[in-house]
Structure formats: C-alpha cells, structure tokens
Design an enzyme around this catalytic site. Structure first.
Site, PDB file in Angstrom:
ATOM      1  N   TYR A 133     -72.105 -22.252 -51.445  1.00  0.00           N
ATOM      2  CA  TYR A 133     -71.127 -22.720 -52.441  1.00  0.00           C
ATOM      3  C   TYR A 133     -69.726 -22.547 -51.882  1.00  0.00           C
ATOM      4  CZ  TYR A 133     -67.723 -22.283 -56.125  1.00  0.00           C
ATOM      5  OH  TYR A 133     -66.569 -22.396 -56.858  1.00  0.00           O
TER       6      TYR A 133
ATOM      7  N   SER B  95     -61.403 -22.775 -54.669  1.00  0.00           N
ATOM      8  CA  SER B  95     -61.738 -21.446 -55.194  1.00  0.00           C
ATOM      9  C   SER B  95     -61.241 -20.362 -54.255  1.00  0.00           C
ATOM     10  CB  SER B  95     -63.262 -21.339 -55.330  1.00  0.00           C
ATOM     11  OG  SER B  95     -63.655 -19.995 -55.569  1.00  0.00           O
TER      12      SER B  95
ATOM     13  N   LYS C 284     -66.535 -25.356 -50.480  1.00  0.00           N
ATOM     14  CA  LYS C 284     -65.112 -25.403 -50.852  1.00  0.00           C
ATOM     15  C   LYS C 284     -64.252 -25.410 -49.582  1.00  0.00           C
ATOM     16  CE  LYS C 284     -65.707 -25.577 -55.232  1.00  0.00           C
ATOM     17  NZ  LYS C 284     -65.482 -26.874 -55.914  1.00  0.00           N
TER      18      LYS C 284
HETATM   19  C1  WQD Z   1     -66.952 -10.968 -61.500  1.00  0.00           C
HETATM   20  C2  WQD Z   1     -67.152  -9.460 -61.330  1.00  0.00           C
HETATM   21  C3  WQD Z   1     -69.279  -8.897 -60.381  1.00  0.00           C
HETATM   22  C4  WQD Z   1     -71.733 -10.266 -63.719  1.00  0.00           C
HETATM   23  C5  WQD Z   1     -67.739 -16.265 -58.677  1.00  0.00           C
HETATM   24  C6  WQD Z   1     -67.444 -17.297 -57.613  1.00  0.00           C
HETATM   25  C7  WQD Z   1     -66.146 -18.003 -57.931  1.00  0.00           C
HETATM   26  C8  WQD Z   1     -66.257 -18.588 -59.303  1.00  0.00           C
HETATM   27  C9  WQD Z   1     -66.486 -17.461 -60.314  1.00  0.00           C
HETATM   28  C10 WQD Z   1     -67.188 -20.756 -59.643  1.00  0.00           C
HETATM   29  C11 WQD Z   1     -67.817  -9.102 -60.011  1.00  0.00           C
HETATM   30  C12 WQD Z   1     -69.151  -8.360 -61.799  1.00  0.00           C
HETATM   31  C13 WQD Z   1     -70.664  -9.983 -62.888  1.00  0.00           C
HETATM   32  C14 WQD Z   1     -72.470  -9.195 -64.303  1.00  0.00           C
HETATM   33  C15 WQD Z   1     -71.017  -7.623 -63.219  1.00  0.00           C
HETATM   34  N1  WQD Z   1     -67.350 -19.493 -59.346  1.00  0.00           N
HETATM   35  N2  WQD Z   1     -70.316  -8.674 -62.651  1.00  0.00           N
HETATM   36  N3  WQD Z   1     -72.069  -7.907 -64.034  1.00  0.00           N
HETATM   37  O1  WQD Z   1     -68.425 -13.365 -58.354  1.00  0.00           O
HETATM   38  O2  WQD Z   1     -65.941 -12.926 -58.784  1.00  0.00           O
HETATM   39  O3  WQD Z   1     -66.758 -15.271 -58.625  1.00  0.00           O
HETATM   40  O4  WQD Z   1     -67.727 -16.838 -59.963  1.00  0.00           O
HETATM   41  O5  WQD Z   1     -66.195 -21.380 -59.828  1.00  0.00           O
HETATM   42  O6  WQD Z   1     -65.930 -19.008 -56.991  1.00  0.00           O
HETATM   43  O7  WQD Z   1     -67.291 -16.626 -56.364  1.00  0.00           O
HETATM   44  O8  WQD Z   1     -67.363 -13.911 -60.591  1.00  0.00           O
HETATM   45  O9  WQD Z   1     -67.962 -13.414 -62.929  1.00  0.00           O
HETATM   46  O10 WQD Z   1     -69.811 -13.473 -61.175  1.00  0.00           O
HETATM   47  O11 WQD Z   1     -68.200 -11.590 -61.193  1.00  0.00           O
HETATM   48  O12 WQD Z   1     -70.704  -6.438 -62.983  1.00  0.00           O
HETATM   49  O13 WQD Z   1     -73.470  -9.393 -65.070  1.00  0.00           O
HETATM   50  O14 WQD Z   1     -68.029  -9.009 -62.359  1.00  0.00           O
HETATM   51  O15 WQD Z   1     -69.926  -7.951 -59.549  1.00  0.00           O
HETATM   52  O16 WQD Z   1     -67.284  -7.855 -59.575  1.00  0.00           O
HETATM   53  P1  WQD Z   1     -67.151 -13.759 -59.015  1.00  0.00           P
HETATM   54  P2  WQD Z   1     -68.411 -13.145 -61.531  1.00  0.00           P
END
Ligand code: WQD
Length: 337
Positions: A151, A126, A155
C-alpha cells in the site's frame, strides 16, 4: 464555477471533500465503483449541501469507461483522485491486487486526462511514504524510506509517476500527504464506514465504546515514547477535505510554484494511543475498555507533520482539535446500526 471530478468521491475522505467543494461553489462529478462504500452516501452529501453531485458508477480499471466518461463530461477542469485500496495489512496479503487497483488506474486516468487536456490534478498520498522518519516533525523534504507495505509503495510509486509525467506534459499536480484522518462531518450524515473489523484506531475505539467490539487492543506499550504507546498526527477529516479545495484553487488560479508540489497535511501535533483514549473518554464521557498487547507488525513509533509549508504556501492549517474529531466520530458511530 469549475467542474471537478472526484474519484472515490463516495468514500470517507472523498465524500467530505465533495461537501467542501460544493460549499465553495464548485460543480462536482463523482466516479466510484462502490467497492468500499454505499450509494446512499450520495443522498447524504445532497442532504448536507442541498446540491446533488453528478455521479458515474465505474471502475477505473476499465480504461474504455474512463474514455466514455470524458466524452460525456468535457467540461471537467480538474481531478481529485481518491479511488484506491488503502488497507495496509490487506496489501501485504494481496500485493498484485493493490498494484493493479492503485497504479494501473492512476496510469489510465492520467492518460485520459492528457487526451482530454485536463491538466489540474490532486493526488491522495500519505505520510506512510516516509516510513519511520528520522526527525520529528516531518517535513516534505524527508526522504522516502523503503515502504513498509505494498500500500505504502503504491503511494511512493504514484507520486513518482505523477512527477515524471508533469515534467513532459501540461499536467500540474499536487500530492497531499495525509497523516491520520479521523472524525466525521458535524451533521453525522457522513463518516468513516469500515467494512468488517476496523483496522484503524478510531473506528475500533468508537465500536468498542458502542459495545460492537469487546475490548480495544493497544498495539504496543514499549515504544520509546513518553507513555510507551505509538504517536500519530490525527487530523479531522473536514480539515483534510478543506485542504483539497485550497489545493485545487491553487492549481486553477495558476499559483503553483512548480508542476508537481507535495504538502504534508496534518495538525503538527503528535498524540499517543493512550492520549487518544484519554481524550475520547473526556470528549464523550465514555469509559473505554482496552488492554495493552504486543506491537503490530509494520507499525512505526512516531509520525507527526511539520505543517509550515502548507501554512505558508497553501495558507491552510488545521482548525479542529483532537477532541472535536473524537466527539464527531462518536456522534457518527451512534447513528450506525
Ligand atoms: C494508529 C495507531 C496503531 C488499531 C495507517 C496507514 C495510513 C492511513 C491510516 C490509509 C498505531 C494503533 C490501531 C488498534 C491500536 N491509511 N492501533 N489498536 O497505522 O498510523 O496508518 O492507516 O489512508 O496510510 O499507514 O493508522 O489507525 O491503523 O493506527 O493500538 O486496534 O493506533 O498501532 O499506533 P496507521 P491506524
């Protein structure tokens, strides 16, 4: 054609990868403990490709069951390893569960692969290993930052275990560092199945549009980005799945340059949360109810991939757009009860 083991093969990325492996003519055997998916995904895969993958329900934390597996499937030539826990927030609350489920299982699997002389290994890594990288786009040579969560640490540790093992054994491995996988298969028969309240952005967006959630909270409007919201590299899960078949062929054909290679798998394009909301509204003609709230603890400002190395070495690049991915996610959401 070669027989490939896909661990976690009934999960979100795993199931899409099984479909692409079968499309390429591989025989597939899946291991899954069904802790984060349901058995009907197996029928859905079969209905897409017309070929039923072999399936063994087992938990990789039980090493004797892996030994039994390889006794039964002695013709496995490669392994694609997805099976792991992946909720960032949960990992902060339950670190020991994450280290046990993500690291012990990797060690047991590699031990049994070595005993059974299975040497081709693709690891689900990741972009989280980079933390907040200093430069955009992010290249594979960007350094690991201190992991933001257990997590992310699993990785980083996982890649180091594989690198060290490949140096002293016949193991040939590729780690694919995913950016943000989103979307669903065009048939809408498989897709992301978040259990409970979605942690990730896209399932929360589609559930809000479907009326399951009242309103999307945008975590932070004060980031140092053009519109103040955080930027990520959202890659269609089908493009991501295809990167796995390409990487496995690379190893089976002996085309790897070294015994442990890593590739960033993204689109190379950054999209802010507000970009995604606008694109979703355009792609689906759905107005989205959202509000900007405080930042989420542990989130980084910006991450998007430099995909040069994957394009030059794997001859792979993402073909599908953010709009394609969002439209497919919405089509999938509408099939869910
Ligand atoms: C994306 C953006 C949030 C939810 C993580 C892990 C990565 C992978 C994917 C597993 C960010 C914003 C999110 C919400 C929001 N995990 N957001 N409102 O955090 O980039 O990555 O998940 O494989 O390894 O690190 O993904 O989809 O949670 O967030 O504003 O209700 O959307 O702040 O900027 P992230 P995400």
């Amino acid at each position: 054609m070669s027989k490939i083991l896909v661990t976690g093969g009934l999960g979100f990325i795993g199931s899409h990868t099984v479909v692409e492996l079968q499309n390429e003519g591989f025989e597939v055997v899946i291991i899954d403990n069904l802790s984060n998916t349901t058995i009907d995904v197996l029928d859905k895969i079969t209905s897409i490709t017309g070929k039923e993958p072999l399936f063994e329900k087992l938990d990789l934390k039980n090493q004797p069951s892996i030994q039994e597996f390889f006794k039964k499937h002695q013709d496995v030539e490669g392994v694609i390893h997805f099976a792991a826990s992946k909720a960032v927030g949960e990992s902060v609350e339950k670190p020991l569960m994450y280290y046990h489920n993500n690291i012990s299982t990797l060690i047991y699997l590699l031990e049994e692969m070595r005993t059974n002389k299975v040497n081709n290994f693709i690891f689900s890594s990741s972009c989280t290993v980079y933390g907040q990288a200093d430069q955009m786009p992010i290249t594979e040579s960007a350094p690991f930052k201190t992991a933001e969560s257990p997590y992310g640490n699993t990785k980083q540790i996982g890649e180091e275990i594989i690198a060290d093992t490949s140096k002293v054994s016949d193991l040939k491995a590729i780690a694919l560092r995913y950016f943000n996988p989103i979307g669903a298969h065009e048939t809408a028969k498989i897709g992301e199945l978040p259990i409970g309240v979605p942690q990730n952005l896209i399932p929360y967006v589609t559930q809000t549009a479907a009326g399951i959630r009242e309103q999307l909270s945008v975590f932070g409007g004060d980031y140092p980005t053009p519109d103040g919201t955080a930027i990520r590299d959202y890659i269609h899960v089908v493009d991501l799945a295809k990167a796995h078949t390409v990487a496995m062929k690379r190893l089976l054909n002996g085309e790897n340059n070294s015994d442990f290679e890593v590739f960033n798998i993204g689109t190379g394009k950054g999209s802010s949360v507000l970009d995604v909301i606008k694109a979703f509204e355009n792609a689906t003609d759905q107005k989205l109810n959202y509000k900007i709230v405080d930042r989420r603890e542990g989130d980084i400002t910006e991450a998007y991939a430099d995909t040069t190395y994957a394009q030059n070495e794997l001859k792979w690049k993402a073909e599908l757009s953010l709009d394609d991915a969002l439209a497919s996610a919405w089509k999938w959401q509408k099939t869910l009860k």
